[in-house]
Design a protein around this motif. Structure first.
Motif, short mmCIF file in Angstrom:
data_model
loop_
_atom_site.label_atom_id
_atom_site.label_comp_id
_atom_site.label_asym_id
_atom_site.label_seq_id
_atom_site.Cartn_x
_atom_site.Cartn_y
_atom_site.Cartn_z
N LEU A 65 0.80 -1.24 0.00
CA LEU A 65 0.00 0.00 0.00
C LEU A 65 0.83 1.28 0.00
O LEU A 65 0.35 2.31 -0.43
N ILE A 66 2.06 1.21 0.51
CA ILE A 66 2.87 2.45 0.51
C ILE A 66 3.84 2.46 -0.67
O ILE A 66 3.96 3.45 -1.37
N HIS A 67 4.50 1.31 -0.88
CA HIS A 67 5.51 1.27 -1.96
C HIS A 67 4.92 0.83 -3.31
O HIS A 67 5.60 0.92 -4.32
N GLY A 68 3.71 0.29 -3.29
CA GLY A 68 3.11 -0.17 -4.55
C GLY A 68 3.85 -1.35 -5.14
O GLY A 68 3.93 -1.51 -6.36
N LEU A 69 4.41 -2.21 -4.30
CA LEU A 69 5.14 -3.39 -4.79
C LEU A 69 4.32 -4.65 -4.55
O LEU A 69 3.39 -4.66 -3.75
N LYS A 70 4.72 -5.72 -5.22
CA LYS A 70 3.97 -6.97 -5.10
C LYS A 70 4.70 -7.96 -4.20
O LYS A 70 5.95 -7.96 -4.14
N THR A 71 3.93 -8.80 -3.53
CA THR A 71 4.48 -9.99 -2.86
C THR A 71 3.54 -11.13 -3.21
O THR A 71 2.48 -10.90 -3.81
N GLY A 72 3.88 -12.34 -2.80
CA GLY A 72 3.00 -13.48 -3.09
C GLY A 72 1.94 -13.68 -2.02
O GLY A 72 1.22 -14.69 -2.02
N ILE A 73 1.83 -12.74 -1.08
CA ILE A 73 0.97 -12.95 0.09
C ILE A 73 -0.51 -12.68 -0.22
O ILE A 73 -0.85 -11.65 -0.79
N ASN A 74 -1.35 -13.63 0.18
CA ASN A 74 -2.79 -13.44 0.12
C ASN A 74 -3.16 -12.73 1.43
O ASN A 74 -3.34 -13.35 2.48
N THR A 75 -3.28 -11.40 1.34
CA THR A 75 -3.39 -10.61 2.57
C THR A 75 -4.63 -10.96 3.40
O THR A 75 -4.65 -10.75 4.61
N LYS A 76 -5.65 -11.53 2.74
CA LYS A 76 -6.89 -11.86 3.49
C LYS A 76 -6.62 -12.92 4.55
O LYS A 76 -7.40 -13.08 5.49
#
Ligand code: KIV
Ligand code: ZN
Length: 504
Positions: free
Chosen positions: A246-257
């Motif tokens: 949300l701050i850096h606008g980068l991706k990870t593989g995490i399903n945040t839910k």
């Protein structure tokens, strides 16, 4: 600050290794496997499953995790020693993370080795791991207090020996974000393989330093769920991930839910409770009390919510208290089908603030009691669960046992349970009987004597939570502590059930 050349940041999860080094935490192989499976569902890239040389149980746990068919890379930690690496290899892990101290203070006082010896052990170990055909991550331990020339020399030597990744640990958490960013930029002028960072939280900067590492060019971060780890812990997975997204606008593989559920599971199995004001996963992270805030979020959530609670598997909650405003209390009452007039609402808010000024926690039940008093109408809470009977047996040589009879949706049910004491036994019996309707966890339990003497009225205030993150507070007061506890528990369960039915 925009990160350099990085769009996807890998999450190397060390909950089961550094996280398990949290003082007081020790997990069984079965518990470690359960957490590993959840981390895999969550979407971490690497699971550091443990340090196989540590014990038979640890080796069994790492082996079982490695054989569980998970998507994540399964990694074992090893000192730069043949027997450690052999133990990891025997677990059939995908990768070995090997480390050795490189700062002067640790080389001299923790290892008793010269820099030359540290260098040759690094090269031998990396080559040994690569000869087994495994992925190798190398960490110069205490990198952030290591002489820069030596740090570059050892990282280059590890890279030449075949290391696939170099991890830069801030072992004692002494970095600042600016210093971390600069350090990673410097290391990157020498090292060509991907760089990782591993930050400890001694000054409360583990997350900020990890993010700064990415700004400097690191493409992987070591994280632990709930920020577990040695001393003050590691960078918290949930905070790092949400900041990256949300701050850096980068991706990870995490399903945040799945973040909140994972945090819960780890807290339950490690026994390390989460502070209420902890970012993302703390009890209060999505609770609004002050009038300005509740009014704002009721209209446009973005006004006071930088993260949508649903994004991390949570729900927003407005609570009554001395900072509460009319709008928040109105919304709370409307949720349970109560619509006071303007004047009544003003009166209710005043009384809530009065209680707050006296230092009292205003539970949902208190709010309804105040509303009843103001409107002159009994605001009857619907009851799905009702207490019919309760009996307890306890004594010096008797295991405390409680038998409870409840009415659930009109039908009577009985259950008996044993516990550490009569309250524990009775609460367990209630949980057993209501498990088919909802699984609730007792999050908080507070007992106060309202009057003096052995016939004092006992007031029990509890907080319960279901698997979906619905949290309710409830209260009961009786001469009998067990009765008060059971009634409070049942009140809490009723509230959770009513809320769930409303949301359906
Ligand atoms: O904090 C640290 O330096 C470690 C190493 C094993 C990487 O945990
Ligand atoms: Zn560490």
């Amino acid at each position: 600050m925009k990160p350099k050349d990085v769009a996807y940041v890998r999450m190397f999860d060390t909950t089961l290794r550094d996280g398990e080094q949290t003082p007081g935490v020790s997990l069984t192989p079965e518990e470690k496997l359960e957490i590993a499976q959840q981390l895999d569902r969550l979407g971490v890239d690497v699971i550091e499953a443990g340090t196989p040389i540590t014990s038979k149980g640890e080796k069994k746990a790492v082996r079982e995790i490695a054989k569980a068919g998970l998507k994540a890379e399964i990694c074992g930690l090893a000192r730069t020693m043949k027997e450690d690496i052999d133990a990891a290899v025997e677990c059939e892990v995908d990768s070995v993370h090997t480390f050795i101290s490189t700062s002067e203070v640790q080389m001299e006082h923790a290892l008793g080795l010269t820099p030359e010896q540290v260098l040759s052990r690094t090269v031998e170990s990396v080559e040994y791991i690569k000869n087994h055909g495994l992925v190798c991550e190398f960490s110069p331990m205490d990198a952030t207090r290591t002489d820069m020339k030596f740090l570059k020399q050892i990282c280059s030597a590890a890279e030449e020996a075949g290391a696939d990744r170099i991890n830069i640990p801030d072992t004692v958490g002494v970095m600042t974000p600016a210093a971390m960013r600069k350090l990673i930029e410097d290391v990157k002028t020498t090292v060509k393989v991907p760089i990782s960072v591993h930050c400890h939280n001694d000054f409360g900067m583990a997350v900020a330093n990890s993010l700064a590492g990415v700004e400097g060019g690191a493409s992987q971060i070591h994280v632990a769920v709930n920020g577990l780890g040695e001393r003050a812990g590691n960078a918290a997975l949930e905070e790092v991930v949400m900041a990256l997204h949300l701050i850096h606008g980068l991706k990870t593989g995490i399903n945040t839910k799945l973040i909140y559920g994972t945090s819960h599971l780890v807290s339950r199995l490690t026994g390390i409770t989460i502070q209420p004001n902890k970012a993302i996963v703390g009890e209060n992270a999505f609770v609004h009390e002050s009038g300005i805030h509740t009014r704002g979020v009721a209209v446009v959530p973005r006004t006071f919510e930088p993260i949508r609670p649903e994004l991390v598997g949570r729900r927003r909650r407005l609570v009554a208290g001395k900072h509460a405003g009319t709008r928040g209390i109105k919304t709370e009452l409307e949720e349970v089908g109560v619509h006071p007039t303007k004047e009544q609402l003003r009166d209710i808010v005043e009384r809530v603030k009065y209680l707050g000024d006296k230092g009292k926690l205003v539970t949902d039940a208190d709010l309804l009691a105040i509303t009843s008093a103001v409107t002159g109408r009994v605001v009857k809470e619907e009851k799905i669960v009702d207490l019919k009977d309760l009996a307890v047996v306890t004594g010096i040589k008797v295991i405390p046992t409680a038998s409870v009879k409840l009415v659930l949706d009109g039908k009577e049910y009985v259950a008996a349970e044993t516990g550490l004491g009569p309250v524990d036994a009775a609460v367990k019996a209630v949980q057993k009987l209501t498990a088919n309707l909802v699984n609730v966890r007792l999050k908080e339990y507070r007992l106060e004597a309202l009057t003096g003497g052995s016939d004092a009225i006992a007031e029990v205030v509890i907080k319960v939570e279901d698997n979906d993150g619905n949290v309710m507070s409830a209260r009961a007061a009786r001469e009998d502590i067990v009765m008060a506890s059971v009634e409070a528990m049942i009140n809490g369960i009723n509230k959770i059930l009513l809320r769930r039915r409303k949301l359906q």
